[in-house]
Design a protein around this motif. Structure first.
Motif, short mmCIF file in Angstrom:
data_model
loop_
_atom_site.label_atom_id
_atom_site.label_comp_id
_atom_site.label_asym_id
_atom_site.label_seq_id
_atom_site.Cartn_x
_atom_site.Cartn_y
_atom_site.Cartn_z
N ASN A 1 0.62 -1.32 0.03
CA ASN A 1 -0.04 0.24 0.08
C ASN A 1 1.08 1.25 -0.03
OD1 ASN A 1 -2.84 -0.43 0.01
ND2 ASN A 1 -2.44 -1.98 1.54
N ALA A 2 1.93 1.20 0.50
CA ALA A 2 3.19 2.24 0.47
C ALA A 2 3.39 2.74 -0.86
CB ALA A 2 4.32 1.99 1.58
N LEU A 3 3.72 1.31 -1.43
CA LEU A 3 4.10 1.82 -3.18
C LEU A 3 3.00 2.11 -3.85
CD1 LEU A 3 6.19 -1.49 -3.47
CD2 LEU A 3 7.04 0.67 -3.42
N LEU A 4 1.79 1.62 -3.81
CA LEU A 4 0.54 2.03 -4.27
C LEU A 4 0.11 3.71 -4.28
CD1 LEU A 4 -1.83 -1.03 -3.86
CD2 LEU A 4 -0.36 -0.29 -6.15
N SER A 5 0.27 4.15 -2.93
CA SER A 5 -0.06 5.21 -2.51
C SER A 5 1.13 6.32 -3.24
CB SER A 5 -0.14 5.51 -1.05
OG SER A 5 -1.39 4.75 -0.42
N LEU A 6 2.22 5.93 -3.12
CA LEU A 6 3.29 6.69 -3.82
C LEU A 6 3.10 6.86 -5.38
CD1 LEU A 6 5.68 8.46 -3.70
CD2 LEU A 6 7.24 6.47 -3.52
N GLY A 7 3.04 5.67 -5.78
CA GLY A 7 2.85 5.59 -7.29
C GLY A 7 1.71 6.22 -7.69
N TYR A 8 0.61 6.35 -7.29
CA TYR A 8 -0.61 6.91 -7.68
C TYR A 8 -0.50 8.56 -7.38
CZ TYR A 8 -3.25 2.50 -7.21
OH TYR A 8 -3.67 1.35 -7.45
N ASN A 9 0.35 9.06 -6.24
CA ASN A 9 0.66 10.31 -6.00
C ASN A 9 1.55 10.75 -7.28
OD1 ASN A 9 0.66 12.64 -4.42
ND2 ASN A 9 2.69 12.21 -4.09
N LEU A 10 2.36 10.26 -7.80
CA LEU A 10 3.47 10.46 -8.82
C LEU A 10 2.60 10.54 -10.01
CD1 LEU A 10 6.36 8.10 -8.12
CD2 LEU A 10 6.33 10.59 -7.80
N LEU A 11 1.54 9.66 -10.30
CA LEU A 11 0.68 9.58 -11.50
C LEU A 11 -0.22 10.98 -11.48
CD1 LEU A 11 -0.43 8.04 -13.85
CD2 LEU A 11 -1.79 6.79 -12.31
N PHE A 12 -0.66 11.23 -10.26
CA PHE A 12 -1.54 12.66 -9.99
C PHE A 12 -0.83 13.58 -10.61
CE2 PHE A 12 -2.70 15.92 -7.49
CZ PHE A 12 -4.12 15.99 -7.30
N ASN A 13 0.61 13.83 -10.10
CA ASN A 13 1.43 14.90 -10.40
C ASN A 13 1.56 15.06 -11.69
OD1 ASN A 13 1.79 15.38 -7.50
ND2 ASN A 13 3.56 14.19 -7.52
N ASN A 14 1.84 14.03 -12.52
CA ASN A 14 1.74 14.14 -14.01
C ASN A 14 0.53 14.61 -14.52
OD1 ASN A 14 4.53 12.76 -15.41
ND2 ASN A 14 4.22 11.90 -13.30
N VAL B 1 -3.15 18.74 -17.49
CA VAL B 1 -4.17 19.20 -17.42
C VAL B 1 -4.21 20.61 -17.52
CG1 VAL B 1 -6.50 19.69 -15.97
CG2 VAL B 1 -5.89 17.43 -16.42
N ARG B 2 -3.17 21.32 -16.72
CA ARG B 2 -3.13 22.64 -16.44
C ARG B 2 -2.44 23.12 -18.01
NH1 ARG B 2 -5.81 25.43 -15.60
NH2 ARG B 2 -4.46 27.05 -15.57
N LYS B 3 -1.40 22.14 -18.43
CA LYS B 3 -0.92 22.55 -19.85
C LYS B 3 -2.01 22.80 -20.91
CE LYS B 3 1.33 20.07 -23.69
NZ LYS B 3 1.91 18.99 -24.32
N HIS B 4 -3.22 21.95 -20.99
CA HIS B 4 -4.18 22.19 -21.89
C HIS B 4 -5.14 23.01 -21.31
CE1 HIS B 4 -2.86 19.09 -24.75
NE2 HIS B 4 -2.30 18.34 -23.57
#
Length: 322
Positions: A185-198, A203-206
Motif C-alpha cells: 500500500n505504501a508503494l501504491l499510494s506513492l505511485g498514485y501520487n506520482l501519477l496524479f502529479n503528472n 491538465v493545466r498545460k491544456h
C-alpha cells in the motif's frame, strides 16, 4: 538550462547542449526540478502565449506562468459543458470501460505466471470475468452515483486479484491508505501520487480546470485529475509494483514503520521513483491510435481528447489497451 539560439530552443547540461527543438513546435513547457530558463526563453514564451508549468523533480505541481486570456476560452467551455444535465455520463462510461479493460490486462499478465498454482489462477480468471461483466453493466447506468458505486465495487474485486498475485511474505490483504499500513500500500499510494502529479501538470498545460470533474465530483482532491488517472492506475502503477516485487528488486526489509504508517527507505524510494519514470517513458505500439508512444504521451493525448471533446464535440477517448 533552457534557452534560445536562433530559431531553436536548446536544453543544456553543464554547458553542453543535450537537445534542441524548433521554436515553432512549442505549445507548452513543463519544468520538473531545478532547471533554469533564460530571459530570452521566458520572453519568447510570454510573447507567444506558451504556458510554463513549474513542478518539483517528482512532478508535484507548484504553479505556472501563463497568458491567462489564451486559456480562458477553454475554461469557459469546460464550465459551460459540465453544467449541462447528463453531460458527464458518456465521459464516465468511457473512463470506466478503459479502466476495467486495463485492470483485466494486468491480471491476465499475472495469471500467466508459472509460479502461481492452479487455484490462484482460477481465482484470477474469475476476477477477470467479473471485470468483463462490469463493462456491460455500465451501459445500464444513468447517474454519476451509480457509476461511482460500480467503480468502488469493481476496485474491491480487482484488489482481491492483486492479493492473489502478491506472495504471502508481503502481507498484503487489500487497499488501505491515509496512512498506508503495509509495503504494498505504501508503494501504491506513492505511485498514485506520482501519477496524479503528472496528470495535474498535463491538465493545466491544456488549459483545463483540475477541480471540474465528472466522476469523482465532491472529492477533497481535484476531481478531474482523479477521473483522468483511472485508466492509468493499473498499467503504470500497479504493474510496476508487481514487477518490482516479483523480480525481488524490492523486499519487505526495504520498508520502515512509523507508528501505523509504512514508509519506503531512501534506497527503495529511489528505485521506485526510477521505475515509475521508466514506465512513463517506455515506448509501446498503441493499437488505439496505431502509433508508437509512451505512457506520458498517452496521458497527454487523453487530456487533449477531453479538451477537443469540450471545445469541438469530438469523441472522447479514454486510454485503454486492446
Amino acid at each position: 538550462m533552457v534557452g534560445i539560439r536562433g530559431n531553436r530552443a536548446y536544453l543544456s547540461f553543464h554547458n553542453e547542449t543535450v537537445k534542441t527543438w524548433p521554436l515553432s513546435v512549442l505549445d507548452a513547457v513543463i519544468v520538473m526540478g531545478r532547471i533554469q530558463l533564460t530571459t530570452d526563453f521566458l520572453g519568447y514564451c510570454s510573447e507567444h502565449g506558451i504556458l510554463i508549468i513549474l513542478a518539483s523533480s517528482t512532478g508535484r505541481y507548484k504553479g505556472e506562468v501563463s497568458n491567462y486570456p489564451k486559456n480562458l476560452d477553454v475554461l469557459k467551455k469546460q464550465v459551460a459543458q459540465f453544467c449541462k444535465s447528463g453531460f458527464e455520463r458518456s465521459l464516465s462510461e468511457s473512463v470506466l470501460k478503459a479502466k476495467f479493460t486495463n485492470c483485466q490486462r494486468v491480471l491476465e499478465q499475472q495469471a500467466r505466471r508459472k509460479t502461481l498454482n492452479a487455484s490462484k489462477c482460477e481465482h484470477l480468471n474469475e476476477v477477470i470475468k467479473s471485470l468483463n461483466k462490469a463493462k456491460n453493466q455500465i451501459l445500464s447506468m444513468t447517474t454519476p452515483q451509480q457509476h461511482f458505486l460500480l467503480e468502488a465495487k469493481v476496485a474491491k474485486q480487482y484488489f482481491s486479484g492483486l492479493i492473489i498475485a502478491v506472495t504471502a511474505q508481503w502481507q498484503f490483504s487489500g487497499r488501505n491508505r491515509l496512512p498506508p499500513k503495509d509495503p504494498i500500500n505504501a508503494l501504491l499510494s506513492l505511485g498514485y501520487n506520482l501519477l496524479f502529479n503528472n496528470l495535474l501538470c498535463l491538465v493545466r498545460k491544456h488549459g483545463l480546470h483540475p477541480d471540474i470533474g465528472f466522476l469523482h465530483c465532491g472529492d477533497y482532491q481535484p476531481s478531474l485529475i482523479l477521473d483522468l488517472m483511472e485508466p492509468f492506475r493499473p498499467l503504470v502503477v500497479d504493474a510496476t509494483v508487481l514487477k518490482l516485487i516479483n523480480k525481488q528488486q524490492l523486499r519487505p526489509t526495504d520498508f520502515v514503520y512509523q507508528g501505523e504508517q509504512c514508509l519506503l527507505s531512501q534506497d527503495a524510494l529511489k528505485i521506485f521513483i526510477t521505475a515509475i519514470e521508466e514506465k512513463c517513458v517506455a515506448t509501446f505500439h498503441c493499437k488505439q491510435s496505431k502509433q508508437l508512444k509512451d505512457y506520458r504521451k498517452a496521458m497527454s493525448d487523453q487530456v487533449l481528447s477531453l479538451k477537443t471533446y469540450l471545445t469541438q464535440q469530438s469523441e472522447f477517448l479514454a486510454f485503454k489497451v486492446l
